[in-house]
Write an enzyme that holds these catalytic residues in place. Structure first.
Site, PDB file in Angstrom:
ATOM      1  N   THR A  44      27.058 -21.922  20.160  1.00 46.57           N
ATOM      2  CA  THR A  44      25.510 -21.327  19.281  1.00 46.57           C
ATOM      3  C   THR A  44      24.943 -20.143  20.436  1.00 46.57           C
ATOM      4  OG1 THR A  44      25.116 -24.004  19.139  1.00 46.57           O
ATOM      5  CG2 THR A  44      23.388 -22.310  19.080  1.00 46.57           C
ATOM      6  N   HIS A  47      26.632 -17.491  18.453  1.00 48.92           N
ATOM      7  CA  HIS A  47      26.165 -16.998  16.959  1.00 48.92           C
ATOM      8  C   HIS A  47      24.587 -16.611  16.311  1.00 48.92           C
ATOM      9  CE1 HIS A  47      29.408 -19.547  14.645  1.00 48.92           C
ATOM     10  NE2 HIS A  47      29.322 -20.171  15.636  1.00 48.92           N
TER      11      HIS A  47
END
Lengths: 351, 351, 351, 351
Positions: A44, A47
Site C-alpha cells: 500500500t 501505491h
C-alpha cells in the site's frame, strides 16, 4: 524530550514522499505515544508513493505513512492503565468506532467508520506515533524485532488461513508475494496437508517451496486446475487462499476448489471480477470469506502465539534494513525485490 | 480359500480370551471381506479380557474382539462398487443405522442404534473380518502399516483436538496414555502454542515431552492449576483435552481452563463426576464437547492427511509386534507397558 | 399389481413432454418403490419442457421427470429395514455416492458423483417411483399432503435461510418466485427482524408481503440499496438470501449487504456474473455460501419440524391441482402463474 | 441540577436495604450519566437483600443496587461522541477490561476483570446512574418501556437460546422462573419445534404454556425424561436450556438430551453437581455451553431486533409497578410472586 521529530510524509498530491520535521503528537486521555523501533514498508505504501488512482481518492496530504511497526511505549494518557511506559509493543492500526452495527456484532475489523493510522492519520514512519490505548498490542520480549515489525501483514495471512478449518486440508495459495508466502508458512504450521501454490514469477515460486509449499505451479505454462484435481482424486483443493490481486488467478482458484470447499479472499483486484457463480460457488456449495485486516484481537493472539511457540519460519522474508532517511533505497528495493520485507528505522538502525 | 480361520474370541462370560477356529464370514450384498494384516490392542480389549463390570453388561459371548486394524480387501458383495479386492484398507468399526435422529443430523458417530464391530459383533482379531462397504476406509499405500493399524485411536485423538480451534491456542492434555500422547502430537502438528500435560506416571511424562509437550506436570507433586495460570498471564489454558478417565484430573482440567475456553472430553471415568458447574463452566462461559468415536468421515480425512503429509511423529508409540497366537504376551505387555501400542498379526508377522 | 404404469416423459430431444406407458420399476436389494400421491412442477421441469440450452446438455431422453412429490411405500428391497410398505413418505432426490471427498466430509449434497432422480434417471411424474432406501424421508401423518409434496423446494429455502444466523437479523430476499416466497416465510418463522424483498413483478411483491415481508421494493422504480441502508442506520442488511437468478439483483444484493454480513446464493444466473469483489465481499469481510439442494438430512429435519410445529404459513402458494394426464394445463398455468405451485396426481386427484 | 439524589442501597453487612441520599455521580471523560426511568428487580437483588452466603462474599457495602433499567441520557463525558443527552437508553452492566485474554478473544462477557454495575459499584436503583460510554445501548423509541427495562435478563434468555442452532429443533427448558419463561418465548420466536418445559410449581407451568411451551411437565409427578423421549422417537430433545438452578433438574435435563444435542446452562446451582459425564455428555457427543451475561453486543442486537419486529410476547410477565420509595412492597411481592417482573421508578411512576 524534543518538540519535533522526523517523519516520512506525503506532503503533496503527487508522486513521491518527503522526510519532514513535525511536532511530536499530543496525547488525549485514552491514547499512547510509542517510540518507533522499526517499521516495514507495505505494498500500500508503494501505491501511495506512486500516487495511483486509489491513493488519489483515499489519501489527504499531508499525512505520515507507516502502519507496520514495533516500538516502546514512551507516554500514556491519563485514563490509560492497560499499558505502561517502557513496554515493547506493536499496534492494530485499524481504528474502529465501537458502536456501529459491525462493531456491535463483534466484527470491528469491518467497522463502518474505520480509520487507518498511516493512511487516514499520521502513522509510524516517524520517531513517534500516537495510538489509541485499545489498539496497542503488548509483546513478549521473546518475539524477535523483525517478526514484531511485520505483525500487521502476518496477521493478514493468519486471518486468511484461520478463517475456516485448515488442519488436514489440502490448500491452494494463489499468488506468492510476501503475504502469500506467509500464508504458506502459517498453513503448514497449522496442519494443512498438501499445499499447492500458483505464481508466474520463478523466483517467488522458489521462495514458496522454501516456505513450505509442496507443489509450486506456474499457471502460465501449466494447467494448474487440472494438476490440482489430478493430485486430489479429482476433487480439487479443500481450501483456497487468494492473495494474488489477479482476476484470472481468482477465477482459476475457484475452479480448483473442491465442492464443499472454502475460499478466503484477501487479494485486492483493481477491477470487478467476472465469476462463474453457478459452477464455482453455488453448485459447489462453497463458502467464501472476504478477509480484511485482522480479527480484533484473536488474530493477534494467534499470530504472536505461533511465533512464540516457534511454529513459524519466516527468516527468508527478511534481510534489508535502512535508517528512515534512506527511505528511497527501501522503496526502490521493493519495486524490484520480489517477496521480502524491508525495515526502516526512524530512531537509528541497531547493530 | 479355506472354510475356517483362526480368531481370538471371548467364548465364556469369564476372565480371559481364547484362540478358536471359526467359519470365514459370509458376505451380504453391501459387505466387504478384509484379510487382516495387523490389529492393535485397545484399552477396551484389556477390560473385556479382565471381564470387568462394563464388559459383563455389554459383551455377549461368543464374539471375536479387535477393532483397530488394517488389511487387504479379499472379496466384496454384489452391490459394492466403492472398493475392490486387493485394495489396502482400514475401517470405521462404529456401524450406524443411517436413519435415527443423530444420523439424520450428520452425527452418525453418536447413532442411537450404534453397533461396534469387535464389541457387538465379530471383529478383527482374526484372519478375516466382515465390514459394511460404507465403513471401509481406503488407504494410500504411502501410509505406513503401523500408522494404518492404529487409525481408530489416532482418530479419537484427532477428533478430540479438532473439535474446536487449536491453532495458536494454549493446550492442556490431562492424562498421557496412548491417546493422550497422540493428542499431544496432533495438537502440535495443528499449530497449538504451549502444550501443558498432566500425568502422575514419570515414564509417561517423559514420553509426553518426547511427543511435543512443552510442560509435563505431575499433579501429585505440584499445583498444576496454579502453574498453568502463572504461565498464561493468569488466564488458564485456552483448550482442555481430557483423556485421563480420572475424576480429579477432570476437575483439575476444568479449573485450569480459561474463561471462554473449550474442553473436549474423551476419557471415560468409571463413575459420575462432581463438577463445580458454576465456577468452571457457567461463569467461565466454557464450551464443552463430549467426544466419542470419530466424525464419519471427516476425522478419517484429517487423520490420514496429517500422516501422509508427514505432520505426525508417532514412532515412539510403536515397538512390540506378535503373531495372533501369542496374544497372551501382548496383553501381558500392555498391562505393564505404559503408553505404547502392541500389534497382532493374524496372518503372520512380516519381516 | 399391473406390469406397466403411466409416466410423463421426455421421449425425444425436442420441446414438449409425452404421457407414456412404461414398466413398473424392478427393485434392487436396497431400494424402495413408492406409489406417488402428488408431485409438483419445478422451474427446472419448465426448462426441460422448453428444451433450453441447459436441458440439451444435461438430459438424456427417454426419461421420466418429476423430483418433488409425496406418496406411500408400495414395496421394499430385501436389505431394507428402515421403512415399510404403507408408510407416508417423500424423498431426497439427489443421490450421492457416499465415498467421494465431499461425501466423506459430511457434504453429500455436493457429491462429486451426484445423480438426480427425475433428471438423470426416472422420476416421480408417474404412478410409481423407485428410490434408494437411504433417500426416503418418512413423514408424520400430521404433515398436510400439499406441504409434503413440496418439501424439495421448501428445503431449498430452509437450507438458504439457515446456512447462517437468522434470529434477530435484518434480511434481504432478492427475487420473489416460489422459493423466494418460501424463504420469506421461513425467515420470519425463524426470528428474523425486518425482511426486505426486491422483485420487479407487482403481483409477486404483493405475495411477498402476504408471506411476511416487511418492505417489498421494486428495484426498477426505487433505489433499493439506498432504501435498505437508510432503514438500517446506514449499515445494510445482515443477511442476503439470493433466489432471483438475475445478475443485477445479485449485484444489488451484495451492495445492500452490511459489512460482516452473510450472503446465501441459491438462484442460478444463466451466465457468469461480474462482482465488485473488493468493495462488496473483501473489504466487507462478508461470508458467502453457495446453496445447492438440501443438507442431508438436517434440512429435512428442520423443514418438517417447522411444518409440524405450525410455524410455516404457505397456503397462499397452493391452489391448482390436476390429474397427471392434464399436465399440459399445469405447465401452461405455470408459464403464466407467477408464484404458486401446481400439483399433479398420477393416481387420481383426491376429493 | 441538584447535588444529591435518592438511591436504594446496601449500607451494612446485614439483611435488608435502605433508601438513602447520595451525591450525583461525577463523570470521567468516557462516561455517561443516565436519568433512570424504570429499573426491575432481579433474583440476585433478592439474594443481596437476604444477605446470603454468596452476597456476604461478593458485596462490599455501601453500594447502590440495580442492574436492569432504562432511562434518558442526562450528560456525557468530554470524550464521548457515540451518544448524546436526551437519548433513550439501557446499558450492559457487565464492565469488561478490554485487554485480558477473553476480552482479546472477543469474549468480553467472561472478562477476567469483570465488574458489574449494581453489584460491584453503584447501580440503577437511583435517580441517576453512571455508565461507561461503551456500555450504553441506544434504544429505538419503538421499544416499549417495560421491555426496555428488562433487556438484561431477557438478554440472558436470548444468549441461552441462541448459543447454538434453534430453528426446527425440539427444546427442553428446565425451570420456569422469569428467565425460563422468556427463554420459551424466545425459542418459539426463533423457530423451535416442540418446546417441553419442566417445573414443579403449577402456576409457573401454566405461565409456561401461556408463553408458548407445548408440553409443561411436573417432574415431581411424572417421568419427564421418559415422556420427552417417547415424544421424540426415543431420541430426546435436540436442545436443553437449563435455567433452574436445581441439581436434579440439571441431571434430568442431561438425561433427556439426545445424542449429538446441545445444552446451554444458565442456572446457578448453589453447590457442585454430580453428572454422569460418560453417558450424558461423552457417549452422547453433546455440546455444552456455559452461559453468562450477554454477548457484547450481538445479544443486544438480537434482543432489541426481536422486540422491535414484534416477535416476542412477554406481556404476561409484567404488571406490578412501584415508586422506588415503596421498594419493600416490590421485594415482598417477588418473594411470593412466582414469575413476573416488578418495576421500580426512582423518578416517579408515569401514569
Amino acid at each position: 524530550m524534543p518538540a519535533t521529530m522526523k517523519a516520512l510524509r506525503k506532503l503533496r498530491p503527487a508522486r513521491g514522499l518527503e522526510l519532514a520535521s513535525v511536532s511530536i503528537p499530543v496525547l488525549g486521555p485514552t491514547e499512547v505515544l510509542v517510540r518507533v523501533r522499526s517499521a516495514s514498508v507495505c505494498g500500500t505504501d508503494l501505491h501511495i508513493y506512486g500516487w495511483d488512482r486509489w491513493s488519489q481518492n483515499r489519501i489527504q496530504p499531508p499525512v505520515t505513512l507507516g502502519h507496520e511497526f514495533c516500538g516502546t511505549v514512551e507516554r500514556v494518557g491519563e485514563e490509560v492503565s492497560s499499558v505502561a511506559p517502557g513496554e515493547f509493543v506493536s499496534a492494530e492500526m485499524h481504528v474502529s468506532c465501537g458502536h456501529c452495527r459491525p462493531c456491535r456484532a463483534g466484527q470491528p475489523h469491518v467497522c463502518q467508520n474505520l480509520r487507518i493510522i498511516g493512511i487516514d492519520q499520521d502513522g509510524a514512519f516517524a520517531e513517534f506515533v500516537r495510538i489509541p490505548a485499545q489498539n496497542i498490542w503488548r509483546l513478549d520480549s521473546a518475539i524477535p524485532e523483525n517478526y514484531a515489525t511485520i505483525l500487521d501483514p502476518l496477521g493478514n495471512a493468519v486471518h486468511t488461513v484461520l478463517a475456516g478449518p485448515i488442519a488436514g486440508q489440502t490448500v491452494l495459495v494463489t499468488g506468492c508475494g510476501p503475504i502469500g508466502l506467509m500464508a504458506i508458512a502459517v498453513a503448514k504450521a497449522c496442519g494443512s496437508s498438501t499445499i499447492f501454490a500458483t505464481e508466474v514469477n520463478e523466483q517467488r515460486r522458489a521462495m514458496a517451496v522454501k516456505m513450505g509449499a509442496d507443489v509450486a505451479l506456474d499457471p502460465a505454462s501449466e494447467d494448474a486446475v487440472a494438476r490440482i484435481q489430478s493430485e486430489t482424486d479429482g476433487a480439487g483443493a479443500d481450501v483456497l487462499l487468494e492473495v494474488s490481486d489477479n482476476a484470472s488467478a481468482i477465477q482459476q482458484g475457484f475452479r480448483a476448489l473442491r465442492p464443499g470447499g472454502r475460499a478466503s479472499l484477501l487479494g485486492i483486484p483493481a477491477d470487478p471480477v467476472t465469476l462463474d457463480l453457478v459452477n464455482d460457488v453455488i453448485f459447489k456449495g462453497a463458502t467464501v470469506h472476504g478477509i480484511y485486516g485482522r480479527r480484533m484481537f484473536e488474530t493477534w493472539v494467534q499470530t504472536t502465539a505461533l511465533i512464540k511457540a516457534g511454529r513459524l519460519h519466516l527468516d527468508p522474508l527478511f534481510g534489508e534494513r535502512r535508517p528512515l532517511e534512506r527511505f528511497e533505497e527501501a522503496f526502490s528495493l521493493l519495486q524490484n525485490d520480489l517477496a521480502g520485507k524491508v525495515l526502516l528505522y526512524p530512531n537509528g538502525v541497531p547493530r
